[in-house]
Design an enzyme around this catalytic site. Sequence first.
Site, short mmCIF file in Angstrom:
data_model
loop_
_atom_site.label_atom_id
_atom_site.label_comp_id
_atom_site.label_asym_id
_atom_site.label_seq_id
_atom_site.Cartn_x
_atom_site.Cartn_y
_atom_site.Cartn_z
N ASP A 11 0.85 -1.19 0.00
CA ASP A 11 0.00 0.00 0.00
C ASP A 11 0.89 1.25 0.00
OD1 ASP A 11 -2.43 1.38 0.21
OD2 ASP A 11 -2.40 1.36 2.41
N HIS A 12 0.63 2.16 -0.92
CA HIS A 12 1.37 3.45 -0.97
C HIS A 12 2.89 3.29 -1.02
CE1 HIS A 12 -2.17 5.97 -0.54
NE2 HIS A 12 -2.59 5.15 0.41
N SER B 198 -12.92 4.13 4.69
CA SER B 198 -13.54 3.68 5.94
C SER B 198 -14.81 4.48 6.20
CB SER B 198 -12.57 3.86 7.11
OG SER B 198 -11.66 2.80 7.14
P1 13P Z 1 -8.99 4.64 5.57
O1 13P Z 1 -8.14 5.52 6.45
O2 13P Z 1 -10.25 5.37 5.19
O3 13P Z 1 -9.28 3.34 6.18
O4 13P Z 1 -8.20 4.40 4.19
C1 13P Z 1 -7.20 3.40 4.13
C2 13P Z 1 -6.42 3.45 2.87
O5 13P Z 1 -6.76 4.11 1.91
C3 13P Z 1 -5.20 2.63 2.80
O6 13P Z 1 -4.49 2.86 1.64
O1 G3H Z 2 -3.21 4.91 3.61
C1 G3H Z 2 -2.73 4.76 4.73
C2 G3H Z 2 -3.03 3.49 5.46
O2 G3H Z 2 -4.08 3.69 6.35
C3 G3H Z 2 -1.79 2.98 6.13
O3 G3H Z 2 -1.51 3.75 7.24
O4 G3H Z 2 0.88 4.27 6.88
O5 G3H Z 2 -0.13 4.45 9.15
O6 G3H Z 2 0.25 2.20 8.11
P1 G3H Z 2 -0.02 3.65 7.88
ZN ZN Z 3 -4.55 4.83 0.88
#
Ligand code: 13P
Ligand code: G3H
Ligand code: ZN
Length: 316
Positions: free
Chosen positions: A82-83, A216
């Site tokens: 993720d990201h 969310s």
């Molecule tokens: P939320 O903070 O809305 O759960 O989004 C999570 C997200 O986009 C993780 O990449």
């Molecule tokens: O997009 C962000 C996700 O909620 C992950 O959050 O970078 O704090 O693990 P984090």
């Molecule tokens: Zn995200």
Amino acid sequence: MGLVTTTEMFKKAYDGGYAIGAFNVNNMEIVQGITEAAGELNAPLILQVSAGARKYAQHSYLVKLVEAALIENDIPIALHLDHGADFDICKSCIDGGFTSVMIDGSKYPFDENIELTKKVVEYAHDKGVVVEAELGQLSGIEDDVNVSAENASYTQPDQVEEFVGRTGVDSLAIAIGTSHGAFKFKPGQKPMLRFDILEEVSKRLPGFPIVLHGSSSVSKKYVDIIQAHGGNLADAIGIPEEMLRQAARSAVCKINIDSDLRLALTAGIREVMWEHPEKFDPREYLKVGRAYVKEVVEHKIKEVLGCEGKAAEMSK
Ligand code: 13P
Ligand code: G3H
Ligand code: ZN
């Protein structure tokens, strides 16, 4: 069943008018809560790991936890970064067993985002791994990146064909008004998503899977439990479920959820600790947190994503 990519999941989700839940994992209880729910409901699943999660739990622990979940649950699971902020973290996850990565070049100018994304796509595709990229910026906190609401910018539909064409990316995250975290709208503000942008993007990219981050819903149930047990989360507001259901029926094939899991886990832990200050066995509070995580994911699969039973559609 081994880990899968998201290719087949997205094709079936696109054609079937539903979405796959992409849930962030940081520890064993979160992995178990999510996968038990998806396993019982026979739902395909994406488990995603942020740079922060890798820093906290370490890459190998997270991969092994997901592998354990595959032993316990007979459903297709994709393991996704993720990201990903740069090529190196994407490479490390591709080489380290992930089946999908996100390269998030959304903070860069258009051409730089393309260049970076293309480099990751070339490396990933060579190893059979799929890639998600992002155009437009969400507000909220993404690891080291803190994008203020004023700086968040919606995706410009007239850029998407060129971006996808030049990068060869497999899915695209767009900014239509969702944001990360548990405080997505101000109190009194009417939640609003730019479905017109989503529609325009999907017209320009027929059959192409779109991703929604920051999705969310910040369920009142868990916020209330947290508040009633010593927490302080007044004014937490999420995306209304009806809007996510609408997105799931459209070209949106992946819906990202992290904050709702954090709230559920925290609610369970707080409840036990507040009501039983004499308890100090971590299993006693973590199991309640884990049960709430499972409950949240069950609810999402049944009432929001529409992917219950859809694992049966996927090839074994
Ligand atoms: P939320 O903070 O809305 O759960 O989004 C999570 C997200 O986009 C993780 O990449
Ligand atoms: O997009 C962000 C996700 O909620 C992950 O959050 O970078 O704090 O693990 P984090
Ligand atoms: Zn995200």
